[in-house]
Design a protein around this motif. Structure first.
Motif, PDB file in Angstrom:
ATOM      1  N   ALA A  96       0.835  -1.202   0.000  1.00 25.69           N
ATOM      2  CA  ALA A  96       0.000   0.000   0.000  1.00 25.69           C
ATOM      3  C   ALA A  96       0.873   1.257   0.000  1.00 25.69           C
ATOM      4  N   ALA A  97       1.937   1.240   0.783  1.00 22.92           N
ATOM      5  CA  ALA A  97       2.837   2.401   0.841  1.00 22.92           C
ATOM      6  C   ALA A  97       3.557   2.601  -0.491  1.00 22.92           C
ATOM      7  N   LYS A  98       3.999   1.498  -1.101  1.00 23.45           N
ATOM      8  CA  LYS A  98       4.713   1.609  -2.367  1.00 23.45           C
ATOM      9  C   LYS A  98       3.812   2.116  -3.478  1.00 23.45           C
ATOM     10  N   LEU A  99       2.600   1.619  -3.538  1.00 32.39           N
ATOM     11  CA  LEU A  99       1.659   2.075  -4.565  1.00 32.39           C
ATOM     12  C   LEU A  99       1.328   3.558  -4.383  1.00 32.39           C
ATOM     13  N   SER A 100       1.212   3.993  -3.138  1.00 34.66           N
ATOM     14  CA  SER A 100       0.947   5.408  -2.879  1.00 34.66           C
ATOM     15  C   SER A 100       2.124   6.271  -3.318  1.00 34.66           C
ATOM     16  N   GLU A 101       3.327   5.731  -3.199  1.00 35.65           N
ATOM     17  CA  GLU A 101       4.527   6.450  -3.654  1.00 35.65           C
ATOM     18  C   GLU A 101       4.551   6.585  -5.180  1.00 35.65           C
ATOM     19  N   LEU A 102       4.140   5.529  -5.886  1.00 31.28           N
ATOM     20  CA  LEU A 102       4.179   5.534  -7.350  1.00 31.28           C
ATOM     21  C   LEU A 102       3.009   6.298  -7.967  1.00 31.28           C
ATOM     22  N   ALA A 103       1.897   6.357  -7.269  1.00 30.93           N
ATOM     23  CA  ALA A 103       0.687   6.986  -7.801  1.00 30.93           C
ATOM     24  C   ALA A 103       0.848   8.502  -7.870  1.00 30.93           C
ATOM     25  N   PRO A 104      -0.034   9.173  -8.626  1.00 34.38           N
ATOM     26  CA  PRO A 104      -0.040  10.643  -8.597  1.00 34.38           C
ATOM     27  C   PRO A 104      -0.118  11.155  -7.167  1.00 34.38           C
ATOM     28  N   GLU A 105       0.440  12.339  -6.914  1.00 33.07           N
ATOM     29  CA  GLU A 105       0.676  12.801  -5.544  1.00 33.07           C
ATOM     30  C   GLU A 105      -0.592  12.980  -4.719  1.00 33.07           C
ATOM     31  N   HIS A 106      -1.737  13.133  -5.369  1.00 31.19           N
ATOM     32  CA  HIS A 106      -2.972  13.317  -4.613  1.00 31.19           C
ATOM     33  C   HIS A 106      -3.612  11.988  -4.214  1.00 31.19           C
ATOM     34  N   ILE A 107      -2.953  10.871  -4.506  1.00 29.95           N
ATOM     35  CA  ILE A 107      -3.481   9.540  -4.175  1.00 29.95           C
ATOM     36  C   ILE A 107      -2.571   8.912  -3.139  1.00 29.95           C
ATOM     37  N   ASN A 108      -3.137   8.616  -1.947  1.00 29.41           N
ATOM     38  CA  ASN A 108      -2.338   8.127  -0.829  1.00 29.41           C
ATOM     39  C   ASN A 108      -2.968   6.957  -0.085  1.00 29.41           C
ATOM     40  N   HIS A 109      -4.007   6.364  -0.653  1.00 32.56           N
ATOM     41  CA  HIS A 109      -4.650   5.221  -0.001  1.00 32.56           C
ATOM     42  C   HIS A 109      -4.978   4.139  -1.025  1.00 32.56           C
ATOM     43  N   VAL A 110      -5.013   2.888  -0.526  1.00 32.02           N
ATOM     44  CA  VAL A 110      -5.208   1.728  -1.384  1.00 32.02           C
ATOM     45  C   VAL A 110      -6.211   0.774  -0.744  1.00 32.02           C
ATOM     46  N   PHE A 111      -7.161   0.297  -1.539  1.00 27.74           N
ATOM     47  CA  PHE A 111      -8.088  -0.752  -1.114  1.00 27.74           C
ATOM     48  C   PHE A 111      -7.799  -1.982  -1.971  1.00 27.74           C
ATOM     49  N   PHE A 112      -7.401  -3.098  -1.347  1.00 24.58           N
ATOM     50  CA  PHE A 112      -6.978  -4.273  -2.105  1.00 24.58           C
ATOM     51  C   PHE A 112      -8.142  -5.172  -2.511  1.00 24.58           C
ATOM     52  N   THR A 113      -7.991  -5.769  -3.684  1.00 24.51           N
ATOM     53  CA  THR A 113      -8.967  -6.704  -4.234  1.00 24.51           C
ATOM     54  C   THR A 113      -8.197  -7.887  -4.841  1.00 24.51           C
ATOM     55  N   GLY A 114      -8.916  -8.778  -5.502  1.00 25.02           N
ATOM     56  CA  GLY A 114      -8.269  -9.927  -6.118  1.00 25.02           C
ATOM     57  C   GLY A 114      -8.144  -9.851  -7.623  1.00 25.02           C
ATOM     58  N   SER A 115      -8.739  -8.826  -8.245  1.00 27.25           N
ATOM     59  CA  SER A 115      -8.739  -8.747  -9.708  1.00 27.25           C
ATOM     60  C   SER A 115      -9.225  -7.378 -10.145  1.00 27.25           C
ATOM     61  N   GLY A 116      -9.115  -7.128 -11.453  1.00 25.29           N
ATOM     62  CA  GLY A 116      -9.642  -5.883 -11.998  1.00 25.29           C
ATOM     63  C   GLY A 116     -11.151  -5.800 -11.878  1.00 25.29           C
ATOM     64  N   SER A 117     -11.831  -6.920 -12.091  1.00 23.56           N
ATOM     65  CA  SER A 117     -13.290  -6.933 -11.945  1.00 23.56           C
ATOM     66  C   SER A 117     -13.694  -6.551 -10.530  1.00 23.56           C
ATOM     67  N   GLU A 118     -13.023  -7.139  -9.542  1.00 22.76           N
ATOM     68  CA  GLU A 118     -13.331  -6.808  -8.149  1.00 22.76           C
ATOM     69  C   GLU A 118     -12.999  -5.351  -7.853  1.00 22.76           C
ATOM     70  N   SER A 119     -11.970  -4.848  -8.486  1.00 21.09           N
ATOM     71  CA  SER A 119     -11.615  -3.437  -8.283  1.00 21.09           C
ATOM     72  C   SER A 119     -12.731  -2.524  -8.767  1.00 21.09           C
ATOM     73  N   ASN A 120     -13.322  -2.866  -9.896  1.00 22.16           N
ATOM     74  CA  ASN A 120     -14.399  -2.021 -10.417  1.00 22.16           C
ATOM     75  C   ASN A 120     -15.700  -2.216  -9.663  1.00 22.16           C
ATOM     76  N   ASP A 121     -15.935  -3.402  -9.116  1.00 22.40           N
ATOM     77  CA  ASP A 121     -17.056  -3.564  -8.185  1.00 22.40           C
ATOM     78  C   ASP A 121     -16.867  -2.634  -6.986  1.00 22.40           C
ATOM     79  N   THR A 122     -15.644  -2.583  -6.489  1.00 28.89           N
ATOM     80  CA  THR A 122     -15.319  -1.732  -5.341  1.00 28.89           C
ATOM     81  C   THR A 122     -15.529  -0.260  -5.672  1.00 28.89           C
ATOM     82  N   VAL A 123     -15.115   0.131  -6.871  1.00 28.33           N
ATOM     83  CA  VAL A 123     -15.278   1.523  -7.298  1.00 28.33           C
ATOM     84  C   VAL A 123     -16.745   1.928  -7.267  1.00 28.33           C
ATOM     85  N   LEU A 124     -17.609   1.070  -7.782  1.00 31.74           N
ATOM     86  CA  LEU A 124     -19.029   1.397  -7.802  1.00 31.74           C
ATOM     87  C   LEU A 124     -19.548   1.643  -6.390  1.00 31.74           C
ATOM     88  N   ARG A 125     -19.191   0.729  -5.468  1.00 34.66           N
ATOM     89  CA  ARG A 125     -19.639   0.882  -4.084  1.00 34.66           C
ATOM     90  C   ARG A 125     -19.053   2.147  -3.458  1.00 34.66           C
TER      91      ARG A 125
END
Length: 458
Positions: A96-125
């Motif tokens: 989570a810390a590494k991804l926040s470092e690589l992401a654009p500077e205004h992004i500092n949090h990560v919610f983990f999933t198991g796949s891209g599909s699950e990621s987009n389910d999460t986005v909707l919620r």
């Protein structure tokens, strides 16, 4: 076991994704047994250049022992534990810390999933929860694009804009609308690319106004549409879209499942286009496909609201932040950095592919050759002068795809658009091989289709 033994067992027991089950059973499956670098090998000993990096995901190529070792070490130490019930573990925290470092500077949090599909389910919620917490529960609508792909779960399929999936998967999740895709070759050649890009952004604004600006929560789109045919938007498109979203205070979801982790020559497609997304679903290249893992990178304005005002977020997965998957993803990111893979795609491999790929535009079967970073597409046409397509009954794309396989190349067909997305560690000589094999497949396709559908060259 011999090839026919695997095929028989496969036919009897295995239902494949995105497959005509009956047709595949009659043909028999191709059995892939091992892989190395950019090549896969089948049970009959054939070497095949994997021009699709698996499914857009094997960014570091096959056979990376470092990733195997990372998985082995983590499995010996902690093979599994969840992130529910106020617990965590080192791999999830570090990733989570590494991804926040690589992401654009205004992004500092990560919610983990198991796949891209699950990621987009999460986005909707997450989007709908955010607006409810902001006192605007009426902001429910999410606008996507026709022919966009955001996964094949019910929510992912609904967010995507692929009609065949909607036809089989309905009823779709309510509150999702679709606007036009920035597909200049297929839908906008009667105007300049600049004008077409702005027209697509205007169509988005028209959709927002039709739904009511107080009812629209977010717009979701891939920086470059992948499964929809490697659709690279005109340069005018994204700046105009961002203006529209800012005008009406609508969240931007940049689906980075395919574009992320170096595919376009930047860590994320959003970097290439100068986007400032509120949410970024990721997966695929996060682990180079070695283990299944996905996530949502959450911008500060959304994360801060969920943290400060949200209470419990009733959402998650058994394998969210799985320790072994997270450990492999960490090592994958470390290798991408230490070997400067992303920079090599931007400065060397992408430009080299563009030059070699563009030469295929001269082929009488090709209406357009386009690429960006290490993603590319060829538009197959029956008439090069007019751009007329082949009769759909001829399945020109599938014919070309099959010739590719016969010639030792994986190149995907999306209708009559041929798509590549090779591993990011491909060399110049391997790009030359890819292009040479693609040209041979085009020659054979032209020969096969000319019998029933003569072509005219320009």
């Amino acid at each position: 076991m011999q090839t026919q033994d695997y095929q028989a067992l496969d036919r009897q027991h295995h239902l494949h994704p995105f497959t005509d089950f009956k047709s595949l059973g009659e043909e028999g499956t191709r059995v892939i047994t091992h892989a190395d670098g950019v090549y896969i090998y089948d049970s009959q000993g054939n070497q095949i250049l994997d021009g699709m990096a698996g499914l857009w995901c094997v960014n570091l190529g096959y056979g990376r022992q470092e990733l195997v070792d990372a998985a082995t070490e983590q499995m010996q130490q902690l093979p599994y534990y969840n992130n529910f019930f106020k617990t965590t573990h080192p791999p999830a925290v570090k990733l989570a810390a590494k991804l926040s470092e690589l992401a654009p500077e205004h992004i500092n949090h990560v919610f983990f999933t198991g796949s891209g599909s699950e990621s987009n389910d999460t986005v909707l919620r997450m989007v709908r929860r955010y607006w409810a917490l902001k006192g605007k529960p009426g902001k429910q609508w999410i606008i996507s694009r026709e022919n966009g792909y955001h996964g094949s779960t019910v929510a992912g399929m609904s967010l995507g804009g692929m009609a065949p999936m909607h036809d089989q998967g309905g009823p779709c999740v309510p509150g999702i609308a679709h606007t036009c895709q920035p597909y200049w070759f297929g839908e906008g050649r009667d105007m300049s690319q600049e004008a077409f890009g702005k027209q697509c952004a205007q169509a988005l604004e028209d959709q927002i106004l039709a739904l009511g600006e107080d009812n629209v929560a977010a717009f979701i789109a891939e920086p470059v549409q992948g499964a929809g045919g490697a659709i690279i938007p005109p340069d005018s498109y994204w700046p105009a879209v961002q203006e529209v979203l800012a005008k009406y205070d609508i969240l931007l979801i940049a689906d980075e499942v395919i574009c992320g982790f170096g595919r376009l020559g930047e860590w994320f497609g959003s970097n290439h286009y100068g986007l400032k997304p509120d949410l970024m679903p990721i997966a695929k290249g996060l682990s180079s496909g070695y283990l299944p893992i996905g996530a949502v990178l959450v911008g500060d304005r959304v994360a801060d609201t969920l943290i400060e005002d949200g209470g419990e977020f009733f959402h998650g997965f058994t394998y969210s932040g799985h320790p072994v998957c997270a450990a492999v993803a960490l090592k994958n990111l470390e290798l991408l950095e230490s070997e400067r893979v992303v920079e090599k795609v931007r400065d060397d491999l992408g430009p080299y592919l563009a030059k070699r790929w563009q030469a295929l535009a001269e082929h009488p079967l090709v209406g357009e050759a386009r690429s960006l970073g290490l993603i590319g597409a060829l538009e197959l046409v029956a008439n090069k002068r007019t751009g007329e397509r082949f009769d759909k009954a001829l399945s020109a794309g599938n014919v070309c795809r099959d010739f590719c396989f016969e010639n030792g190349l994986v190149m995907r067909s999306v209708g009559d658009t041929m798509v590549i997305s090779p591993p990011l560690i491909i060399t110049h000589s391997e790009i030359d091989e890819l292009v040479s094999k693609a040209r041979l497949a085009l020659d054979k396709t032209a020969e096969a289709l000319a019998v029933t559908h003569p072509m005219e060259s320009a």
